[in-house]
Design a protein around this motif. Structure first.
Motif, PDB file in Angstrom:
ATOM      1  N   ALA A  53       0.869  -1.178   0.000  1.00 34.98           N
ATOM      2  CA  ALA A  53       0.000   0.000   0.000  1.00 34.98           C
ATOM      3  C   ALA A  53       0.906   1.228   0.000  1.00 34.98           C
ATOM      4  CB  ALA A  53      -0.898   0.002   1.227  1.00 34.98           C
ATOM      5  N   PHE A  54       0.715   2.101  -0.959  1.00 39.35           N
ATOM      6  CA  PHE A  54       1.479   3.340  -1.056  1.00 39.35           C
ATOM      7  C   PHE A  54       0.562   4.504  -0.694  1.00 39.35           C
ATOM      8  CE2 PHE A  54       3.805   0.684  -4.164  1.00 39.35           C
ATOM      9  CZ  PHE A  54       5.109   0.874  -3.735  1.00 39.35           C
ATOM     10  N   GLY A  55       1.045   5.394   0.183  1.00 38.29           N
ATOM     11  CA  GLY A  55       0.261   6.546   0.575  1.00 38.29           C
ATOM     12  C   GLY A  55       1.045   7.835   0.443  1.00 38.29           C
ATOM     13  N   CYS A  56       0.439   8.816  -0.236  1.00 36.14           N
ATOM     14  CA  CYS A  56       1.088  10.111  -0.416  1.00 36.14           C
ATOM     15  C   CYS A  56       0.013  11.176  -0.620  1.00 36.14           C
ATOM     16  CB  CYS A  56       2.019  10.073  -1.625  1.00 36.14           C
ATOM     17  SG  CYS A  56       3.006  11.574  -1.845  1.00 36.14           S
ATOM     18  N   PRO A  57       0.157  12.316   0.042  1.00 36.18           N
ATOM     19  CA  PRO A  57      -0.804  13.393  -0.177  1.00 36.18           C
ATOM     20  C   PRO A  57      -0.548  14.105  -1.507  1.00 36.18           C
ATOM     21  CG  PRO A  57       0.907  14.124   1.313  1.00 36.18           C
ATOM     22  CD  PRO A  57       1.169  12.666   1.038  1.00 36.18           C
ATOM     23  N   ALA A  58      -1.547  14.856  -1.927  1.00 34.39           N
ATOM     24  CA  ALA A  58      -1.376  15.721  -3.089  1.00 34.39           C
ATOM     25  C   ALA A  58      -0.520  16.910  -2.673  1.00 34.39           C
ATOM     26  CB  ALA A  58      -2.732  16.210  -3.589  1.00 34.39           C
ATOM     27  N   GLY A  92      -5.666  18.878   0.161  1.00 37.75           N
ATOM     28  CA  GLY A  92      -6.225  20.074   0.750  1.00 37.75           C
ATOM     29  C   GLY A  92      -6.972  20.930  -0.257  1.00 37.75           C
ATOM     30  N   TRP A  93      -6.802  20.645  -1.537  1.00 36.06           N
ATOM     31  CA  TRP A  93      -7.438  21.419  -2.593  1.00 36.06           C
ATOM     32  C   TRP A  93      -7.528  20.525  -3.816  1.00 36.06           C
ATOM     33  CZ3 TRP A  93      -2.588  21.933  -0.669  1.00 36.06           C
ATOM     34  CH2 TRP A  93      -1.548  21.582  -1.525  1.00 36.06           C
ATOM     35  N   ALA A 109       2.084   0.496 -15.558  1.00 33.03           N
ATOM     36  CA  ALA A 109       3.273  -0.259 -15.168  1.00 33.03           C
ATOM     37  C   ALA A 109       2.941  -1.724 -14.886  1.00 33.03           C
ATOM     38  CB  ALA A 109       3.914   0.382 -13.933  1.00 33.03           C
ATOM     39  N   GLY A 110       1.659  -2.104 -14.993  1.00 31.31           N
ATOM     40  CA  GLY A 110       1.265  -3.495 -14.823  1.00 31.31           C
ATOM     41  C   GLY A 110       0.838  -3.881 -13.417  1.00 31.31           C
ATOM     42  N   ALA A 111       0.664  -2.904 -12.542  1.00 27.78           N
ATOM     43  CA  ALA A 111       0.242  -3.193 -11.173  1.00 27.78           C
ATOM     44  C   ALA A 111      -1.211  -3.650 -11.146  1.00 27.78           C
ATOM     45  CB  ALA A 111       0.405  -1.961 -10.285  1.00 27.78           C
ATOM     46  N   GLN A 112      -1.540  -4.456 -10.145  1.00 27.07           N
ATOM     47  CA  GLN A 112      -2.908  -4.894  -9.917  1.00 27.07           C
ATOM     48  C   GLN A 112      -3.438  -4.129  -8.711  1.00 27.07           C
ATOM     49  OE1 GLN A 112      -2.495  -9.081  -9.216  1.00 27.07           O
ATOM     50  NE2 GLN A 112      -1.909  -9.521 -11.313  1.00 27.07           N
ATOM     51  N   LEU A 113      -4.384  -3.211  -8.940  1.00 25.71           N
ATOM     52  CA  LEU A 113      -4.961  -2.452  -7.832  1.00 25.71           C
ATOM     53  C   LEU A 113      -5.927  -3.349  -7.068  1.00 25.71           C
ATOM     54  CD1 LEU A 113      -5.574   1.032  -9.483  1.00 25.71           C
ATOM     55  CD2 LEU A 113      -3.740   0.348  -7.959  1.00 25.71           C
ATOM     56  N   ALA A 114      -5.676  -3.526  -5.781  1.00 28.70           N
ATOM     57  CA  ALA A 114      -6.464  -4.429  -4.939  1.00 28.70           C
ATOM     58  C   ALA A 114      -7.861  -3.901  -4.663  1.00 28.70           C
ATOM     59  CB  ALA A 114      -5.728  -4.671  -3.621  1.00 28.70           C
ATOM     60  N   ALA A 115      -8.019  -2.596  -4.685  1.00 31.30           N
ATOM     61  CA  ALA A 115      -9.299  -1.964  -4.355  1.00 31.30           C
ATOM     62  C   ALA A 115      -9.286  -0.538  -4.871  1.00 31.30           C
ATOM     63  CB  ALA A 115      -9.508  -1.978  -2.840  1.00 31.30           C
ATOM     64  N   ASP A 116     -10.445   0.107  -4.798  1.00 28.07           N
ATOM     65  CA  ASP A 116     -10.493   1.524  -5.147  1.00 28.07           C
ATOM     66  C   ASP A 116      -9.595   2.300  -4.186  1.00 28.07           C
ATOM     67  OD1 ASP A 116     -12.329   1.091  -7.183  1.00 28.07           O
ATOM     68  OD2 ASP A 116     -14.064   1.563  -5.913  1.00 28.07           O
ATOM     69  N   SER A 117      -8.882   3.255  -4.715  1.00 29.53           N
ATOM     70  CA  SER A 117      -8.004   4.076  -3.887  1.00 29.53           C
ATOM     71  C   SER A 117      -8.821   4.901  -2.904  1.00 29.53           C
ATOM     72  CB  SER A 117      -7.170   5.000  -4.772  1.00 29.53           C
ATOM     73  OG  SER A 117      -6.411   4.224  -5.673  1.00 29.53           O
ATOM     74  N   VAL A 118      -8.195   5.278  -1.805  1.00 26.68           N
ATOM     75  CA  VAL A 118      -8.869   6.066  -0.774  1.00 26.68           C
ATOM     76  C   VAL A 118      -8.224   7.444  -0.713  1.00 26.68           C
ATOM     77  CG1 VAL A 118      -9.426   6.272   1.683  1.00 26.68           C
ATOM     78  CG2 VAL A 118      -9.426   4.015   0.586  1.00 26.68           C
ATOM     79  N   ILE A 119      -9.049   8.476  -0.852  1.00 26.01           N
ATOM     80  CA  ILE A 119      -8.581   9.845  -0.671  1.00 26.01           C
ATOM     81  C   ILE A 119      -9.509  10.543   0.317  1.00 26.01           C
ATOM     82  CG2 ILE A 119      -7.532  10.005  -2.957  1.00 26.01           C
ATOM     83  CD1 ILE A 119      -9.874  11.757  -3.841  1.00 26.01           C
ATOM     84  N   CYS A 120      -8.964  11.492   1.022  1.00 21.49           N
ATOM     85  CA  CYS A 120      -9.802  12.303   1.910  1.00 21.49           C
ATOM     86  C   CYS A 120      -9.255  13.718   1.919  1.00 21.49           C
ATOM     87  CB  CYS A 120      -9.865  11.730   3.321  1.00 21.49           C
ATOM     88  SG  CYS A 120      -8.342  11.835   4.257  1.00 21.49           S
ATOM     89  N   GLN A 121     -10.129  14.645   2.178  1.00 22.50           N
ATOM     90  CA  GLN A 121      -9.712  16.037   2.256  1.00 22.50           C
ATOM     91  C   GLN A 121      -9.290  16.338   3.686  1.00 22.50           C
ATOM     92  OE1 GLN A 121     -12.530  18.918   0.820  1.00 22.50           O
ATOM     93  NE2 GLN A 121     -10.896  20.372   0.405  1.00 22.50           N
ATOM     94  N   GLU A 122      -8.033  16.794   3.810  1.00 21.64           N
ATOM     95  CA  GLU A 122      -7.442  17.142   5.106  1.00 21.64           C
ATOM     96  C   GLU A 122      -7.375  15.925   6.030  1.00 21.64           C
ATOM     97  OE1 GLU A 122      -5.963  19.955   5.213  1.00 21.64           O
ATOM     98  OE2 GLU A 122      -6.969  21.089   3.644  1.00 21.64           O
ATOM     99  N   GLU A 123      -7.740  16.103   7.289  1.00 25.87           N
ATOM    100  CA  GLU A 123      -7.656  15.032   8.284  1.00 25.87           C
ATOM    101  C   GLU A 123      -8.701  13.952   8.002  1.00 25.87           C
ATOM    102  OE1 GLU A 123      -8.011  14.497  13.130  1.00 25.87           O
ATOM    103  OE2 GLU A 123      -7.944  16.495  12.260  1.00 25.87           O
ATOM    104  N   PRO A 124      -8.300  12.668   8.062  1.00 27.78           N
ATOM    105  CA  PRO A 124      -9.283  11.614   7.791  1.00 27.78           C
ATOM    106  C   PRO A 124     -10.371  11.556   8.866  1.00 27.78           C
ATOM    107  CG  PRO A 124      -7.155  10.672   8.448  1.00 27.78           C
ATOM    108  CD  PRO A 124      -6.967  12.146   8.320  1.00 27.78           C
ATOM    109  N   ASP A 125     -11.628  11.560   8.402  1.00 26.19           N
ATOM    110  CA  ASP A 125     -12.748  11.416   9.322  1.00 26.19           C
ATOM    111  C   ASP A 125     -13.011   9.918   9.530  1.00 26.19           C
ATOM    112  OD1 ASP A 125     -13.993  10.590   6.959  1.00 26.19           O
ATOM    113  OD2 ASP A 125     -15.285  12.353   6.826  1.00 26.19           O
ATOM    114  N   ASP A 126     -14.044   9.586  10.289  1.00 26.11           N
ATOM    115  CA  ASP A 126     -14.333   8.180  10.588  1.00 26.11           C
ATOM    116  C   ASP A 126     -14.565   7.360   9.323  1.00 26.11           C
ATOM    117  OD1 ASP A 126     -14.102   8.750  13.282  1.00 26.11           O
ATOM    118  OD2 ASP A 126     -16.263   8.861  13.638  1.00 26.11           O
TER     119      ASP A 126
END
Length: 140
Positions: A53-58, A92-93, A109-126
């Motif tokens: 799992a790779f995570g990086c903000p915009a 944030g924008w 690049a041939g990767a297999q995405l396991a699921a839809d990606s998750v994005i959230c604006q600012e701090e993650p809510d519940d």
């Protein structure tokens, strides 16, 4: 037991919180999970994991963080073919363009995405935290 790496870059702590939730979800599904910051991970570690799992903000003009994350990810890109991965991050924008571009790059690049990606604006809510846990489970 499946081995999963959760690799992230975070400045404000938002993407780090998402990474922790992804880790929790994968562990709950019975995986052995290793958590890495972008500076701790490299392409030579990729073969040791069944999924990543790779995570990086915009950043800036909706791009990946350019000093640590982007160079690490480009190095890893060569090993994405056939690899099960998941993507997550905060912003944030904008409208999530960086994630759509990132997904397309990974698919090309041939990767297999396991699921839809998750994005959230600012701090993650519940809801975002729960989505990140589900992402971890899907990666497992």
């Amino acid at each position: 037991m499946s081995k999963v790496a959760v690799v992230y870059w975070s400045s404000t702590g938002n993407t780090e919180a998402m990474a922790e939730a992804v880790k929790t979800g994968a562990e709950g599904a019975g995986c052995q999970v290793s958590l890495f910051t972008a500076s701790e991970f490299s392409a030579d570690k990729m073969d040791g994991f069944d999924g990543i799992a790779f995570g990086c903000p915009a950043m800036g003009d909706e791009v990946l963080e350019e000093d640590e994350f982007e160079p690490m990810f480009q190095e890893c890109r060569e090993k994405l073919s056939g690899k099960k991965i998941a993507l997550f991050g905060s912003y944030g924008w904008g409208d999530g363009e960086w994630m759509r571009n990132w997904e397309e790059d990974c698919k090309a690049a041939g990767a297999q995405l396991a699921a839809d990606s998750v994005i959230c604006q600012e701090e993650p809510d519940d809801e975002a935290v729960e989505s990140c846990r589900a992402l971890g489970k899907a990666l497992a």
